[in-house]
Design a protein around this motif. Structure first.
Motif, PDB file in Angstrom:
ATOM      1  N   LYS A   1      13.536  40.952 -21.984  1.00  0.00           N
ATOM      2  CA  LYS A   1      12.806  41.673 -20.943  1.00  0.00           C
ATOM      3  C   LYS A   1      11.812  40.733 -20.274  1.00  0.00           C
ATOM      4  O   LYS A   1      11.215  39.877 -20.919  1.00  0.00           O
TER       5      LYS A   1
ATOM      6  N   ASN B   1      15.901  43.516 -26.779  1.00  0.00           N
ATOM      7  CA  ASN B   1      16.663  42.602 -25.939  1.00  0.00           C
ATOM      8  C   ASN B   1      15.729  41.860 -24.991  1.00  0.00           C
ATOM      9  O   ASN B   1      14.521  42.006 -25.052  1.00  0.00           O
TER      10      ASN B   1
ATOM     11  N   TYR C   1      18.905  46.671 -10.662  1.00  0.00           N
ATOM     12  CA  TYR C   1      17.848  46.517 -11.657  1.00  0.00           C
ATOM     13  C   TYR C   1      16.916  47.704 -11.546  1.00  0.00           C
ATOM     14  O   TYR C   1      16.902  48.409 -10.549  1.00  0.00           O
TER      15      TYR C   1
ATOM     16  N   SER D   1      11.350  48.999 -26.639  1.00  0.00           N
ATOM     17  CA  SER D   1      12.315  48.149 -25.973  1.00  0.00           C
ATOM     18  C   SER D   1      12.776  47.023 -26.887  1.00  0.00           C
ATOM     19  O   SER D   1      12.065  46.601 -27.789  1.00  0.00           O
TER      20      SER D   1
ATOM     21  N   GLN E   1      14.980  44.368 -17.376  1.00  0.00           N
ATOM     22  CA  GLN E   1      15.887  43.710 -18.299  1.00  0.00           C
ATOM     23  C   GLN E   1      16.308  42.389 -17.739  1.00  0.00           C
ATOM     24  O   GLN E   1      16.550  42.256 -16.538  1.00  0.00           O
TER      25      GLN E   1
END
Length: 167
Positions: A65, A63, A8, A61, A160
């Motif tokens: 998070k 997706n 990550y 950004s 993420q």
């Protein structure tokens, strides 16, 4: 050992240097060298001088998070974590008793506040919206936006996925 480990990364730059670009602020003064949750002097005091004062970082950004920060009350007892995008999503946390005090939850998947000791909490919000910035607002313990007061913060992280990983 032949095992595949999931990695990550922290997507925020200068994630514990709130005096340094790309962090910006509106109506705040930032003082480093404060006693932190982890026994270091790496925390910051965020003092506000206007309603809706904030620390922010632009980051494009999409997706899922998770945004997290360690925070502690000073003269103010709350913090608001916000994702700024087409629909601004936020979660407000009470730093006096460790409770959630409000959110705009339509695209907030999860929210959590964890006591890490000595008055410090790890506050986390997870969303699935596209956003262009994250913001940290010092607030009062009822979710209001006063014109003065301060909180302590340390170790911001944006990663993420559905889980806020260790800093």
């Amino acid at each position: 050992d032949g095992y595949i480990e999931k990695g990550y990364e922290n997507l925020l730059l200068q994630s514990n240097s709130f005096l340094t670009s790309p962090w910006g602020g509106i109506g705040v003064s930032v003082t480093g060298g404060q006693s932190g949750y982890d026994g270091t002097n790496d925390a910051f005091n965020i003092s506000i001088s206007a309603s809706f004062a904030q620390i922010n970082q632009s980051i494009s950004s999409s997706n899922i998070k998770s945004f997290s920060i360690y925070a502690k009350s000073d003269t103010l007892g709350g913090v608001s974590l916000r994702f700024i995008g087409g629909s601004n999503q936020f979660v407000n946390f009470n730093l006096n008793d460790g409770s959630l005090i409000g959110s705009n939850p339509s695209d907030i998947i999860s929210r959590d506040i964890t006591d890490v000791g000595n008055g410090w909490y790890r506050c986390t919000a997870t969303t699935n919206i596209s956003f262009s910035a994250v913001r940290i607002y010092p607030i009062d313990s009822n979710g209001g936006f006063p014109t003065s007061g301060s909180i302590y913060i340390q170790d911001a992280m944006l990663n993420q996925g559905l889980v806020a990983y260790p800093y």
